[in-house]
Enzyme design. Structure first.
Site, PDB file in Angstrom:
ATOM      1  N   LYS A 106       3.512   8.417   4.646  1.00 58.15           N
ATOM      2  CA  LYS A 106       4.951   8.220   4.486  1.00 58.15           C
ATOM      3  C   LYS A 106       5.698   9.487   4.918  1.00 58.15           C
ATOM      4  O   LYS A 106       6.569   9.437   5.753  1.00 58.15           O
ATOM      5  CB  LYS A 106       5.303   7.888   3.033  1.00 58.15           C
ATOM      6  CG  LYS A 106       4.426   6.805   2.389  1.00 58.15           C
ATOM      7  CD  LYS A 106       4.859   5.398   2.701  1.00 58.15           C
ATOM      8  CE  LYS A 106       3.829   4.323   2.429  1.00 58.15           C
ATOM      9  NZ  LYS A 106       3.405   4.144   1.059  1.00 58.15           N
ATOM     10  N   ASP A 123       2.526   8.982  -8.840  1.00 58.27           N
ATOM     11  CA  ASP A 123       2.297   8.496  -7.485  1.00 58.27           C
ATOM     12  C   ASP A 123       3.535   8.886  -6.689  1.00 58.27           C
ATOM     13  O   ASP A 123       4.606   8.306  -6.843  1.00 58.27           O
ATOM     14  CB  ASP A 123       2.122   6.971  -7.514  1.00 58.27           C
ATOM     15  CG  ASP A 123       1.974   6.378  -6.119  1.00 58.27           C
ATOM     16  OD1 ASP A 123       2.095   7.120  -5.119  1.00 58.27           O
ATOM     17  OD2 ASP A 123       1.737   5.151  -6.020  1.00 58.27           O
ATOM     18  N   TRP A 136       3.846  -1.063  -6.612  1.00 65.44           N
ATOM     19  CA  TRP A 136       2.769  -0.070  -6.624  1.00 65.44           C
ATOM     20  C   TRP A 136       2.385   0.282  -8.048  1.00 65.44           C
ATOM     21  O   TRP A 136       1.215   0.440  -8.357  1.00 65.44           O
ATOM     22  CB  TRP A 136       3.141   1.169  -5.810  1.00 65.44           C
ATOM     23  CG  TRP A 136       3.335   0.859  -4.368  1.00 65.44           C
ATOM     24  CD1 TRP A 136       4.492   0.970  -3.653  1.00 65.44           C
ATOM     25  CD2 TRP A 136       2.348   0.353  -3.443  1.00 65.44           C
ATOM     26  NE1 TRP A 136       4.288   0.565  -2.358  1.00 65.44           N
ATOM     27  CE2 TRP A 136       2.987   0.181  -2.201  1.00 65.44           C
ATOM     28  CE3 TRP A 136       0.995   0.013  -3.552  1.00 65.44           C
ATOM     29  CZ2 TRP A 136       2.322  -0.297  -1.066  1.00 65.44           C
ATOM     30  CZ3 TRP A 136       0.325  -0.456  -2.431  1.00 65.44           C
ATOM     31  CH2 TRP A 136       0.993  -0.612  -1.213  1.00 65.44           C
TER      32      TRP A 136
HETATM   33  C1  LIG Z   1       2.426   3.161   0.367  1.00 66.92           C
HETATM   34  C2  LIG Z   1       2.283   3.380  -1.080  1.00 66.92           C
HETATM   35  C3  LIG Z   1       1.062   3.182  -1.748  1.00 66.92           C
HETATM   36  C4  LIG Z   1      -0.169   2.689  -1.039  1.00 66.92           C
HETATM   37  O1  LIG Z   1      -0.704   3.695  -0.317  1.00 66.92           O
HETATM   38  P1  LIG Z   1      -2.090   3.535   0.492  1.00 66.92           P
HETATM   39  O2  LIG Z   1      -2.263   4.899   1.034  1.00 66.92           O
HETATM   40  O3  LIG Z   1      -1.865   2.475   1.513  1.00 66.92           O
HETATM   41  O4  LIG Z   1      -3.139   3.138  -0.493  1.00 66.92           O
HETATM   42  C5  LIG Z   1       1.002   3.457  -3.090  1.00 66.92           C
HETATM   43  N1  LIG Z   1       2.079   3.894  -3.763  1.00 66.92           N
HETATM   44  C6  LIG Z   1       3.273   4.079  -3.168  1.00 66.92           C
HETATM   45  C7  LIG Z   1       4.437   4.570  -3.965  1.00 66.92           C
HETATM   46  C8  LIG Z   1       3.413   3.826  -1.809  1.00 66.92           C
HETATM   47  O5  LIG Z   1       4.599   4.021  -1.209  1.00 66.92           O
END
Ligand SMILES: *Cc1c(COP(=O)(O)O)cnc(C)c1O
Length: 360
Positions: free
Chosen positions: A196, A172, A102
């Site tokens: 998540k 993030d 990511w």
């Molecule tokens: C799942 C995830 C993403 C992607 O998220 P989307 O909502 O599908 O764009 C980005 N960063 C992390 C750390 C993730 O776990």
């Protein structure tokens, strides 16, 4: 059919109490005479839903008043572009720590808009640790410093934040938001996809310090400006109304548990059950450096790929599903977000014990 223990990395389990309440209110929400999905986002009844969701989130995360909460769409992946478009307004430089797939995607996107410096990387060992970094390498006049606070695919997390001084720290937090108590004031921006640990897919939550809003690059599309959404209370266009409603129920659920301090304690107990077993096991092995272990995503392997598939198959039959690791790492990954009850983890560990006895 009975509900299974779902170890999916995302979209993932939601608290059953939340699902039950949503089911109760599905056809007719309170005295509105309609489903939340069917109501105008500008109606008084919906305004109450979104306002209560924000108030609840502010309460559980203790979000200071100089931060805005935005409920957007586009996933965390859209933030990979939105962050540089809105923040690369000074030196047009940003620092990133490369700790997984990511962050790699976030870096690639930021490079389209400015100068990106990768301060440290753990790619040499399949992102199995959080790399050491040297503060002297940080860009003094960077517009921001970006981390992925929990690496969903590889199962690592930052236990200590880089000391970035006055440079805004952007995180993030998709896979560990609401998993433990954090100090929001240490961050410039926190962003997270809801699917998540907060609610259904389709909602992205942004917590942003007010002074970082409104200095976007000229080329920034209207929908990609934080200012557009901040000015309009996340209602510039139709927000993901139902996902916000469910997230609000999840925030209330966290409150009802006693808040993030209590949730953090339970999450530590859950993760310790698995990690302690992995440390003692002669067959299973954790894949991550101990000091950097994630509370939310626990990655492990068996001695060979055949045993991995056998384990995943047998686990599935017993109602432990989605344990297959990400295709880039293989092995297994148990994602144990807030909604996974401790019994689910205990039962998984019991099964791992008996699998070990049978396959030694
Ligand atoms: C799942 C995830 C993403 C992607 O998220 P989307 O909502 O599908 O764009 C980005 N960063 C992390 C750390 C993730 O776990």
């Amino acid at each position: 059919m009975e509900r299974v223990y779902n170890f999916s990395a995302g979209p993932s389990m939601l608290p059953v109490e939340v699902l039950e309440q949503a089911a109760k209110e599905m056809v007719c929400y309170k005295d509105s005479g309609m489903s939340v999905m069917e109501m105008s986002h500008r109606s008084a009844v919906y305004e109450d839903i979104i306002n209560r969701a924000e108030t609840s989130l502010r309460e559980i995360m203790n979000i200071p008043s100089n931060y805005k909460v935005l409920f957007l769409q586009g996933g965390a992946s859209s933030q990979f572009a939105m962050v540089p478009l809105n923040l690369m307004k000074g030196s047009k430089k940003a620092d990133y720590l490369l700790t997984g797939e990511w962050s790699k995607k976030a870096i690639a996107e930021a490079k389209r808009y400015g100068e990106v410096k990768v301060i440290a990387s753990s790619e040499d060992k399949v992102f199995s640790y959080i790399p050491e970094y040297n503060k002297a390498d940080f860009t003094k006049d960077a517009d921001y410093f970006h981390i992925t606070s929990n690496n969903t695919i590889f199962g690592t997390k930052f236990t200590e934040l880089p000391d970035v001084g006055d440079v805004p720290l952007v995180a993030d937090m998709s896979s560990n938001i609401l998993s433990e108590v954090i100090d929001v004031s240490k961050y410039g921006i926190i962003y997270a996809g809801a699917q998540k640990n907060m609610g259904p897919a389709g909602l992205t939550v942004i917590i942003i310090r007010e002074d970082l809003i409104g200095n976007e690059m000229d080329i920034t599309p209207t929908m990609f400006k934080y200012s557009t959404h901040a000015k309009n209370g996340s209602m510039f266009n139709t927000p993901p109304t139902y996902a916000i409603y469910i997230a609000g129920l999840v925030f209330d659920w966290i409150k009802s548990k006693g808040g993030l301090a209590v949730v953090e304690k339970i999450n530590n107990e859950k993760a310790n059950l698995l990690y302690n077993f992995l440390d003692d096991s002669e067959l299973f092995k954790g894949t991550v450096e101990k000091k950097d272990r994630s509370l939310m995503n626990v990655c492990f392997v068996l001695p060979n790929a055949e045993l991995d598939s056998k384990f995943i198959k047998e686990a599935g039959k017993l109602g432990f599903v989605n344990l297959k690791g990400h295709r880039s790492v293989g092995g297994m990954r148990a994602s144990i977000y807030n909604a996974m009850p401790i019994e689910g983890v205990q039962k998984l560990v019991d099964f791992m014990k008996s699998f070990e006895t049978e396959n030694k």
